[in-house]
Design an enzyme around this catalytic site. Structure first.
Site, mmCIF file in Angstrom:
data_model
loop_
_atom_site.group_PDB
_atom_site.id
_atom_site.type_symbol
_atom_site.label_atom_id
_atom_site.label_comp_id
_atom_site.label_asym_id
_atom_site.label_seq_id
_atom_site.Cartn_x
_atom_site.Cartn_y
_atom_site.Cartn_z
ATOM 1 N N SER A 1 -0.087 -55.798 8.658
ATOM 2 C CA SER A 1 -0.329 -56.865 7.674
ATOM 3 C C SER A 1 -0.960 -56.324 6.400
ATOM 4 C CB SER A 1 -1.307 -57.904 8.242
ATOM 5 O OG SER A 1 -0.637 -58.958 8.870
ATOM 6 N N ASP B 1 1.648 -66.858 3.853
ATOM 7 C CA ASP B 1 0.520 -66.446 4.698
ATOM 8 C C ASP B 1 -0.316 -67.653 5.103
ATOM 9 O OD1 ASP B 1 -1.779 -64.711 5.639
ATOM 10 O OD2 ASP B 1 -0.463 -63.185 4.818
ATOM 11 N N ASN C 1 2.367 -54.992 15.187
ATOM 12 C CA ASN C 1 1.172 -54.311 15.695
ATOM 13 C C ASN C 1 1.205 -54.049 17.190
ATOM 14 O OD1 ASN C 1 0.237 -54.521 13.102
ATOM 15 N ND2 ASN C 1 -1.421 -55.932 13.550
ATOM 16 N N HIS D 1 -6.869 -64.302 6.477
ATOM 17 C CA HIS D 1 -5.803 -63.303 6.388
ATOM 18 C C HIS D 1 -5.077 -63.349 5.036
ATOM 19 C CE1 HIS D 1 -1.807 -61.567 7.341
ATOM 20 N NE2 HIS D 1 -2.449 -60.845 8.240
#
Ligand code: CA
Length: 391
Positions: free
Chosen positions: A326, A140, A263, A172
């Site tokens: 996510s 990440d 997404n 994130h």
């Protein structure tokens, strides 16, 4: 001359102050050159250099090299003809799969159990199993290593970007890590598996962008660290031979791989690596068991998990609410940590167990896959199937 020097120092001053960004590293064109099995590294590297192509780094996991693409496409075309070369492709840029973070209200001196943890009934298991001894790789944007609600569970950190930065300069990665393993104490939030061990590798930059080559290096590190499961809350639009090979290698190392479906909210739009059969592809649902409007669907979706308005840890010791596939992905990863703290099964068995324990919430298969994640049932099933001796 003096005027020139003044101009030069002014320019350098601006560069030094960051007002002028030299070149965005993600804008630099680069290619991955992959070689056939049983070819030798030294001669492969030599071959690339013979064509005047500069090697940036090696990707031993997939027998390939990352090369500078200096716009001399003819050189790559000729190199591709060589019988030792298996493939040449662009080193694609992918992105993390979350919407912008929003404020979250927390009560001072009190811990909140996020709705997603309750929905999958993870908190009902903690007295017996909490992810202890399970190593979780998180590829990440890095992690806030000093976050008071996370730091005790962060076992190792690493960075694969050119700058070798390992700190989370985006947020994130810290959010995802908190969904998996925020501490069970009297502050903030709590993760799905509050005693799991986080192995954080920064492969995505401050804008949530990372390349195929970065992800491959990160997977290599996860393999070296012998993690049990890897969280991949990101996606690439393009198919990549190199990424596919790296995923296969991690799978063969008995690592459970979990990734965000994407997404885009469109049908038949599951991203890579979620789209690969080795990977559990995770869609996102809300509090009322509706699919999130942004959640990508398609035949590759395996499971749906909480992914709308999820409170978790954030950078600078703070907390934020975020939405995205996510956020759904680490719910599955945390659940895998829970079942793996009951008993260590093969990656394939873990995958089957998680999917067969999912609850049908009446959505189309392309939207929910096998159904909604159910941590409580997954742990009950592993005990029933593999640990009959335990009370
Ligand atoms: Ca906490």
């Amino acid at each position: 001359m003096i005027l020139f020097l003044i101009y030069y120092y002014m320019l350098m001053g601006l560069v030094g102050s960051g007002l002028i960004n030299m070149i965005d590293p993600m804008d630099v064109e680069q290619k991955i050159v992959g070689f056939k099995q049983n070819t030798k590294k030294a001669s492969n590297m030599h071959l690339i250099q013979e064509y005047g192509i500069k090697v940036k780094k090696e990707l031993p996991l997939v027998n390939a090299f990352v090369c500078e693409d200096n716009a001399d496409t003819a050189a790559f075309h000729t190199l591709a003809e060589d019988e030792e070369v298996e493939f040449i492709e662009d080193d694609y840029v992918g992105t993390t799969q979350a919407l912008s973070p929003t404020h979250v209200d927390l009560i001072q001196g009190q811990q909140m159990i996020p709705w997603g943890v309750k929905k999958i009934r993870a908190h009902e298991i903690w007295k017996a199993f909490d992810g202890e001894g399970v190593r979780v790789g998180v590829i990440d944007t890095g992690v806030d290593r000093s976050h008071p609600d996370l730091k005790d569970n962060i076992k190792d950190v690493y960075g694969v970007l050119d700058c070798k930065n390992i700190d989370d300069d985006n947020g994130h990665g810290t959010h995802v890590s908190g969904i998996i393993a925020a501490l069970n104490n009297d502050i903030g939030v709590v993760g799905v598996a509050p005693n799991a061990q986080i192995y954080s590798v920064k492969a995505f930059d401050n804008q949530g962008r990372g390349r195929v080559s970065d992800v491959i290096e990160a997977l290599q590190w996860c393999i070296d660290k012998k993690v049990h499961v890897v969280n991949m809350s990101f996606g690439f639009n393009m198919q990549s031979i190199a990424l596919k090979k790296a995923i296969k290698a991690a799978d063969q190392n008995n690592i459970v791989l979990v990734a965000a479906a994407g997404n885009s909210g469109k049908d038949n739009s599951v991203m890579y690596p979620a789209k690969y059969p080795e990977v559990i592809a995770v869609a996102a649902s809300d509090k009322n068991d509706n699919a999130a409007s942004f959640s990508s669907s398609g035949p590759e979706v395996n499971i749906i998990a909480p992914g709308v308005d999820i409170p978790s840890t954030y950078i600078k010791g703070s907390y934020r609410s975020m939405s995205g596939t996510s956020m759904a992905t680490p719910h599955v990863v945390g659940t895998i940590a829970l079942v793996s703290s009951v008993k260590k099964l093969s990656a394939q068995k873990v995958k089957e167990l998680i999917l067969s324990s999912a609850k049908d919430i009446g959505l189309p298969k392309k939207t929910q896959g096998q159904g909604q994640l159910d941590a409580y049932k997954a742990v009950a099933n592993i005990r029933r199937l593999y640990c009959e001796q335990i009370g």
